[in-house]
Design a protein around this motif. Structure first.
Motif, PDB file in Angstrom:
ATOM      1  N   GLU A 117       6.863  29.340  47.492  1.00  0.00           N
ATOM      2  CA  GLU A 117       5.966  30.249  48.214  1.00  0.00           C
ATOM      3  C   GLU A 117       4.626  30.422  47.500  1.00  0.00           C
ATOM      4  O   GLU A 117       3.607  30.693  48.115  1.00  0.00           O
ATOM      5  N   SER A 142       2.986  28.116  45.945  1.00  0.00           N
ATOM      6  CA  SER A 142       2.235  26.866  45.932  1.00  0.00           C
ATOM      7  C   SER A 142       1.199  26.869  47.039  1.00  0.00           C
ATOM      8  O   SER A 142       1.434  27.379  48.138  1.00  0.00           O
ATOM      9  N   ALA A 143       0.040  26.266  46.789  1.00  0.00           N
ATOM     10  CA  ALA A 143      -1.017  26.182  47.791  1.00  0.00           C
ATOM     11  C   ALA A 143      -0.614  25.200  48.886  1.00  0.00           C
ATOM     12  O   ALA A 143      -0.777  25.477  50.073  1.00  0.00           O
ATOM     13  N   THR A 144      -0.100  24.043  48.494  1.00  0.00           N
ATOM     14  CA  THR A 144       0.331  23.034  49.467  1.00  0.00           C
ATOM     15  C   THR A 144       1.605  22.374  48.979  1.00  0.00           C
ATOM     16  O   THR A 144       1.870  22.322  47.775  1.00  0.00           O
ATOM     17  N   VAL A 145       2.371  21.868  49.933  1.00  0.00           N
ATOM     18  CA  VAL A 145       3.556  21.084  49.626  1.00  0.00           C
ATOM     19  C   VAL A 145       3.357  19.735  50.289  1.00  0.00           C
ATOM     20  O   VAL A 145       3.142  19.654  51.502  1.00  0.00           O
ATOM     21  N   GLU A 146       3.344  18.678  49.500  1.00  0.00           N
ATOM     22  CA  GLU A 146       3.126  17.339  50.044  1.00  0.00           C
ATOM     23  C   GLU A 146       4.376  16.501  49.839  1.00  0.00           C
ATOM     24  O   GLU A 146       5.080  16.650  48.849  1.00  0.00           O
ATOM     25  N   GLN A 147       4.611  15.620  50.792  1.00  0.00           N
ATOM     26  CA  GLN A 147       5.783  14.758  50.725  1.00  0.00           C
ATOM     27  C   GLN A 147       5.299  13.330  50.498  1.00  0.00           C
ATOM     28  O   GLN A 147       4.466  12.815  51.236  1.00  0.00           O
ATOM     29  N   PHE A 159       4.344  19.644  43.527  1.00  0.00           N
ATOM     30  CA  PHE A 159       3.575  20.890  43.606  1.00  0.00           C
ATOM     31  C   PHE A 159       2.237  20.724  42.951  1.00  0.00           C
ATOM     32  O   PHE A 159       2.068  20.094  41.977  1.00  0.00           O
TER      33      PHE A 159
END
Length: 115
Positions: free
Chosen positions: A87, A89-94, A115
């Motif tokens: 929560e 984190s600014a962004t979550v990338e895959q 992260f």
């Protein structure tokens, strides 16, 4: 390399004199054999550079055996690095790998979160 020449063996006047010289030579032989087989306690060779079979055993009687198993004991509060909450984190990338690897085999991706 020049060989060192030894003096002629001594002449003995009595059995006591022969015994004294034998004892002296025996102690000298023991000293030279000790120098021939150095270990980290008797030389400047660090123990990390010694062969495993020639390392000296720890024979210090100052440490008393407690009877406990090594490692954390029951009731010990562990010290771990806490995970960063998603929560915050600014962004979550895959990021997924290619569907095939360089040899042509099929790659089955697993979810990786950065992260």
């Amino acid at each position: 390399m020049n060989k060192k020449t030894l003096p002629p063996p001594p002449d003995f006047d009595s059995p006591e004199e022969a015994r004294d010289i034998i004892h002296f030579l025996w102690s000298k032989l023991a000293e030279l054999e000790d120098r021939l087989n150095p270990n980290s306690r008797k030389s400047s060779v660090p123990s990390s550079q010694q062969a495993l079979h020639s390392k000296a055993k720890n024979t210090s009687p100052s440490r008393k055996i407690s009877g406990k198993k090594p490692g954390a004991q029951p009731g010990h509060k562990g010290h771990r690095r806490q995970l960063h909450p998603v929560e915050d984190s600014a962004t979550v990338e895959q990021y997924l790998p290619n569907k095939t690897c360089h040899c042509g085999c099929c790659v089955i991706p697993h979810l990786i979160m950065v992260f």
